[in-house]
Design a protein around this motif. Structure first.
Motif, PDB file in Angstrom:
ATOM      1  N   LEU A  22       0.812  -1.224   0.000  1.00 16.30           N
ATOM      2  CA  LEU A  22       0.000   0.000   0.000  1.00 16.30           C
ATOM      3  C   LEU A  22       0.843   1.269   0.000  1.00 16.30           C
ATOM      4  CD1 LEU A  22      -2.833  -0.862   2.544  1.00 16.30           C
ATOM      5  CD2 LEU A  22      -2.960  -0.875   0.056  1.00 16.30           C
ATOM      6  N   ALA A  23       2.101   1.170   0.406  1.00 15.88           N
ATOM      7  CA  ALA A  23       2.945   2.362   0.542  1.00 15.88           C
ATOM      8  C   ALA A  23       3.034   3.186  -0.734  1.00 15.88           C
ATOM      9  CB  ALA A  23       4.335   1.959   1.039  1.00 15.88           C
ATOM     10  N   PRO A  24       3.257   2.586  -1.922  1.00 15.42           N
ATOM     11  CA  PRO A  24       3.342   3.415  -3.131  1.00 15.42           C
ATOM     12  C   PRO A  24       2.031   4.115  -3.475  1.00 15.42           C
ATOM     13  CG  PRO A  24       4.145   1.180  -3.573  1.00 15.42           C
ATOM     14  CD  PRO A  24       3.589   1.192  -2.202  1.00 15.42           C
ATOM     15  N   LEU A  25       0.905   3.573  -3.020  1.00 19.32           N
ATOM     16  CA  LEU A  25      -0.387   4.176  -3.345  1.00 19.32           C
ATOM     17  C   LEU A  25      -0.613   5.489  -2.604  1.00 19.32           C
ATOM     18  CD1 LEU A  25      -2.600   0.955  -3.185  1.00 19.32           C
ATOM     19  CD2 LEU A  25      -1.455   1.950  -5.167  1.00 19.32           C
ATOM     20  N   PHE A  26       0.046   5.652  -1.462  1.00 18.50           N
ATOM     21  CA  PHE A  26      -0.137   6.849  -0.642  1.00 18.50           C
ATOM     22  C   PHE A  26       1.128   7.705  -0.552  1.00 18.50           C
ATOM     23  CE2 PHE A  26      -3.395   3.910   0.748  1.00 18.50           C
ATOM     24  CZ  PHE A  26      -4.502   4.734   0.828  1.00 18.50           C
ATOM     25  N   ALA A  27       2.152   7.361  -1.319  1.00 19.04           N
ATOM     26  CA  ALA A  27       3.444   8.053  -1.206  1.00 19.04           C
ATOM     27  C   ALA A  27       3.334   9.530  -1.565  1.00 19.04           C
ATOM     28  CB  ALA A  27       4.487   7.368  -2.085  1.00 19.04           C
ATOM     29  N   ASP A  28       2.496   9.896  -2.529  1.00 19.35           N
ATOM     30  CA  ASP A  28       2.396  11.285  -2.957  1.00 19.35           C
ATOM     31  C   ASP A  28       1.188  12.009  -2.357  1.00 19.35           C
ATOM     32  OD1 ASP A  28       0.569   9.774  -4.359  1.00 19.35           O
ATOM     33  OD2 ASP A  28       0.785  10.901  -6.226  1.00 19.35           O
ATOM     34  N   LEU A  29       0.557  11.398  -1.361  1.00 21.79           N
ATOM     35  CA  LEU A  29      -0.608  12.001  -0.713  1.00 21.79           C
ATOM     36  C   LEU A  29      -0.244  12.437   0.707  1.00 21.79           C
ATOM     37  CD1 LEU A  29      -3.285   9.427  -1.880  1.00 21.79           C
ATOM     38  CD2 LEU A  29      -2.890  11.713  -2.790  1.00 21.79           C
ATOM     39  N   PRO A  30      -0.814  13.543   1.177  1.00 22.36           N
ATOM     40  CA  PRO A  30      -0.483  14.018   2.531  1.00 22.36           C
ATOM     41  C   PRO A  30      -1.112  13.145   3.605  1.00 22.36           C
ATOM     42  CG  PRO A  30      -2.189  15.387   1.570  1.00 22.36           C
ATOM     43  CD  PRO A  30      -1.744  14.429   0.494  1.00 22.36           C
ATOM     44  N   GLY A  31      -0.493  13.162   4.771  1.00 16.20           N
ATOM     45  CA  GLY A  31      -1.026  12.436   5.923  1.00 16.20           C
ATOM     46  C   GLY A  31      -0.689  10.958   5.867  1.00 16.20           C
ATOM     47  N   ARG A  32      -1.219  10.248   6.843  1.00 17.43           N
ATOM     48  CA  ARG A  32      -1.009   8.806   6.920  1.00 17.43           C
ATOM     49  C   ARG A  32      -2.353   8.107   6.895  1.00 17.43           C
ATOM     50  NH1 ARG A  32       3.013   7.829  11.861  1.00 17.43           N
ATOM     51  NH2 ARG A  32       1.548   9.211  12.862  1.00 17.43           N
ATOM     52  N   VAL A  33      -2.338   6.859   6.523  1.00 20.10           N
ATOM     53  CA  VAL A  33      -3.552   6.055   6.412  1.00 20.10           C
ATOM     54  C   VAL A  33      -3.838   5.400   7.748  1.00 20.10           C
ATOM     55  CG1 VAL A  33      -4.641   4.175   5.163  1.00 20.10           C
ATOM     56  CG2 VAL A  33      -2.955   5.594   4.034  1.00 20.10           C
ATOM     57  N   ASP A  34      -5.114   5.334   8.104  1.00 20.53           N
ATOM     58  CA  ASP A  34      -5.525   4.675   9.338  1.00 20.53           C
ATOM     59  C   ASP A  34      -6.021   3.278   9.002  1.00 20.53           C
ATOM     60  OD1 ASP A  34      -6.306   4.102  11.901  1.00 20.53           O
ATOM     61  OD2 ASP A  34      -8.272   5.026  11.644  1.00 20.53           O
ATOM     62  N   LEU A  35      -5.111   2.292   9.043  1.00 25.99           N
ATOM     63  CA  LEU A  35      -5.502   0.912   8.766  1.00 25.99           C
ATOM     64  C   LEU A  35      -6.004   0.213  10.010  1.00 25.99           C
ATOM     65  CD1 LEU A  35      -2.647  -0.271   6.395  1.00 25.99           C
ATOM     66  CD2 LEU A  35      -4.908   0.579   5.807  1.00 25.99           C
ATOM     67  N   ASP A  36      -5.694   0.758  11.185  1.00 30.08           N
ATOM     68  CA  ASP A  36      -6.048   0.112  12.444  1.00 30.08           C
ATOM     69  C   ASP A  36      -7.431   0.498  12.941  1.00 30.08           C
ATOM     70  OD1 ASP A  36      -3.510  -1.087  12.481  1.00 30.08           O
ATOM     71  OD2 ASP A  36      -2.653   0.735  13.339  1.00 30.08           O
ATOM     72  N   GLY A  37      -8.068   1.472  12.303  1.00 28.23           N
ATOM     73  CA  GLY A  37      -9.413   1.856  12.702  1.00 28.23           C
ATOM     74  C   GLY A  37      -9.472   2.743  13.919  1.00 28.23           C
ATOM     75  N   THR A  38      -8.400   3.497  14.223  1.00 31.79           N
ATOM     76  CA  THR A  38      -8.400   4.344  15.412  1.00 31.79           C
ATOM     77  C   THR A  38      -8.913   5.743  15.132  1.00 31.79           C
ATOM     78  OG1 THR A  38      -6.100   4.946  15.002  1.00 31.79           O
ATOM     79  CG2 THR A  38      -6.514   3.121  16.518  1.00 31.79           C
ATOM     80  N   GLY A  39      -9.061   6.125  13.903  1.00 30.55           N
ATOM     81  CA  GLY A  39      -9.550   7.458  13.576  1.00 30.55           C
ATOM     82  C   GLY A  39      -9.501   7.665  12.079  1.00 30.55           C
ATOM     83  N   ALA A  40      -9.793   8.879  11.641  1.00 27.76           N
ATOM     84  CA  ALA A  40      -9.781   9.192  10.218  1.00 27.76           C
ATOM     85  C   ALA A  40      -8.352   9.388   9.738  1.00 27.76           C
ATOM     86  CB  ALA A  40     -10.584  10.462   9.967  1.00 27.76           C
ATOM     87  N   ALA A  41      -8.137   9.235   8.448  1.00 27.15           N
ATOM     88  CA  ALA A  41      -6.809   9.400   7.871  1.00 27.15           C
ATOM     89  C   ALA A  41      -6.374  10.842   8.020  1.00 27.15           C
ATOM     90  CB  ALA A  41      -6.811   8.989   6.409  1.00 27.15           C
ATOM     91  N   ALA A  42      -5.166  11.056   8.475  1.00 25.37           N
ATOM     92  CA  ALA A  42      -4.654  12.403   8.671  1.00 25.37           C
ATOM     93  C   ALA A  42      -4.503  13.072   7.320  1.00 25.37           C
ATOM     94  CB  ALA A  42      -3.317  12.359   9.395  1.00 25.37           C
ATOM     95  N   GLY A  43      -4.973  14.291   7.210  1.00 22.50           N
ATOM     96  CA  GLY A  43      -4.846  15.030   5.968  1.00 22.50           C
ATOM     97  C   GLY A  43      -5.941  14.698   4.975  1.00 22.50           C
ATOM     98  N   ALA A  44      -6.608  13.582   5.112  1.00 21.73           N
ATOM     99  CA  ALA A  44      -7.653  13.189   4.182  1.00 21.73           C
ATOM    100  C   ALA A  44      -9.025  13.578   4.697  1.00 21.73           C
ATOM    101  CB  ALA A  44      -7.614  11.687   3.944  1.00 21.73           C
ATOM    102  N   GLY A  45      -9.133  13.926   5.964  1.00 25.93           N
ATOM    103  CA  GLY A  45     -10.409  14.280   6.550  1.00 25.93           C
ATOM    104  C   GLY A  45     -11.221  13.038   6.833  1.00 25.93           C
ATOM    105  N   ALA A  46     -12.303  13.205   7.520  1.00 27.66           N
ATOM    106  CA  ALA A  46     -13.144  12.056   7.841  1.00 27.66           C
ATOM    107  C   ALA A  46     -13.918  11.634   6.606  1.00 27.66           C
ATOM    108  CB  ALA A  46     -14.099  12.419   8.978  1.00 27.66           C
ATOM    109  N   ALA A  47     -14.381  10.409   6.602  1.00 27.07           N
ATOM    110  CA  ALA A  47     -15.125   9.889   5.470  1.00 27.07           C
ATOM    111  C   ALA A  47     -16.434  10.645   5.287  1.00 27.07           C
ATOM    112  CB  ALA A  47     -15.394   8.407   5.660  1.00 27.07           C
ATOM    113  N   ALA A  48     -16.921  11.268   6.354  1.00 27.59           N
ATOM    114  CA  ALA A  48     -18.157  12.030   6.278  1.00 27.59           C
ATOM    115  C   ALA A  48     -17.955  13.376   5.610  1.00 27.59           C
ATOM    116  CB  ALA A  48     -18.730  12.220   7.682  1.00 27.59           C
ATOM    117  N   GLY A  49     -16.713  13.731   5.286  1.00 30.70           N
ATOM    118  CA  GLY A  49     -16.448  14.968   4.561  1.00 30.70           C
ATOM    119  C   GLY A  49     -16.010  16.101   5.453  1.00 30.70           C
ATOM    120  N   ALA A  50     -15.196  15.834   6.445  1.00 32.83           N
ATOM    121  CA  ALA A  50     -14.688  16.907   7.297  1.00 32.83           C
ATOM    122  C   ALA A  50     -13.819  17.831   6.471  1.00 32.83           C
ATOM    123  CB  ALA A  50     -13.891  16.322   8.454  1.00 32.83           C
ATOM    124  N   GLY A  51     -13.781  19.096   6.829  1.00 29.88           N
ATOM    125  CA  GLY A  51     -13.021  20.075   6.078  1.00 29.88           C
ATOM    126  C   GLY A  51     -11.532  19.866   6.190  1.00 29.88           C
TER     127      GLY A  51
END
Length: 170
Positions: free
Chosen positions: A56-85
């Motif tokens: 998965l690393a190359p898929l997110f290499a050029d995107l800001p923030g980190r991915v939340d694979l553990d389910g502890t919160g929303a992806a940093a920089g991507a906002g919440a799935a509900a559309g947080a600003g």
């Protein structure tokens, strides 16, 4: 948050839930205009066929923030799935509310019993050895070896005595 660039976790295999969280994070980036439709389709297809976290690393290499694979919160920089600003603040995970990391504690729900059980099972061989030498010097070796049965009995009483309540039912 999961750091996909961490080499120690790159070989960890993904679960179906983790793949779906990665897909959701890619779709959130697309909703914010960071990815085109063609890029999203390609990356989603790659995320669904990924086997390890390193895939998965190359898929997110050029995107800001980190991915939340553990389910502890929303992806940093991507906002919440509900559309947080884009100005949504990072919320630290509540580690006190999470389940215990020890598998014995997760199965049984008993946190203090494990320490006592470990102490009893660890001391049982030494107690059996001492009793073996004491009784063999007094009464001989004929039945002194029976003290070593304390070791498996202690293990069975400590770790096997939950009556099946802690077993996974699948």
């Amino acid at each position: 948050m999961t750091d996909l660039t961490d080499p120690s976790g790159a070989a960890l295999r993904l679960s179906n839930d983790e793949r779906e969280r990665a897909v959701a994070a890619l779709q959130a980036h697309a909703a914010q205009g960071r990815l085109t439709d063609a890029e999203v389709q390609t990356r989603v297809q790659s995320a669904r066929s990924a086997v390890t976290r390193g895939d998965l690393a190359p898929l997110f290499a050029d995107l800001p923030g980190r991915v939340d694979l553990d389910g502890t919160g929303a992806a940093a920089g991507a906002g919440a799935a509900a559309g947080a600003g884009a100005g949504a603040a990072y919320q630290a995970p509540d580690y006190a509310a999470q389940s215990p990391s020890d598998p014995y504690e997760q199965r049984s729900g008993r946190t203090g019993d494990r320490r006592w059980g470990l102490a009893i099972v660890s001391i049982a061989p030494f107690v059996a050895l001492i009793l073996f030498f004491v009784t063999s010097s007094v009464w001989g070796y004929a039945y002194s070896w029976l003290w070593f049965l304390l070791v498996p009995i202690a293990g069975a009483l400590v770790y096997g005595g939950d009556g099946g309540r802690g077993r996974d039912r699948r």
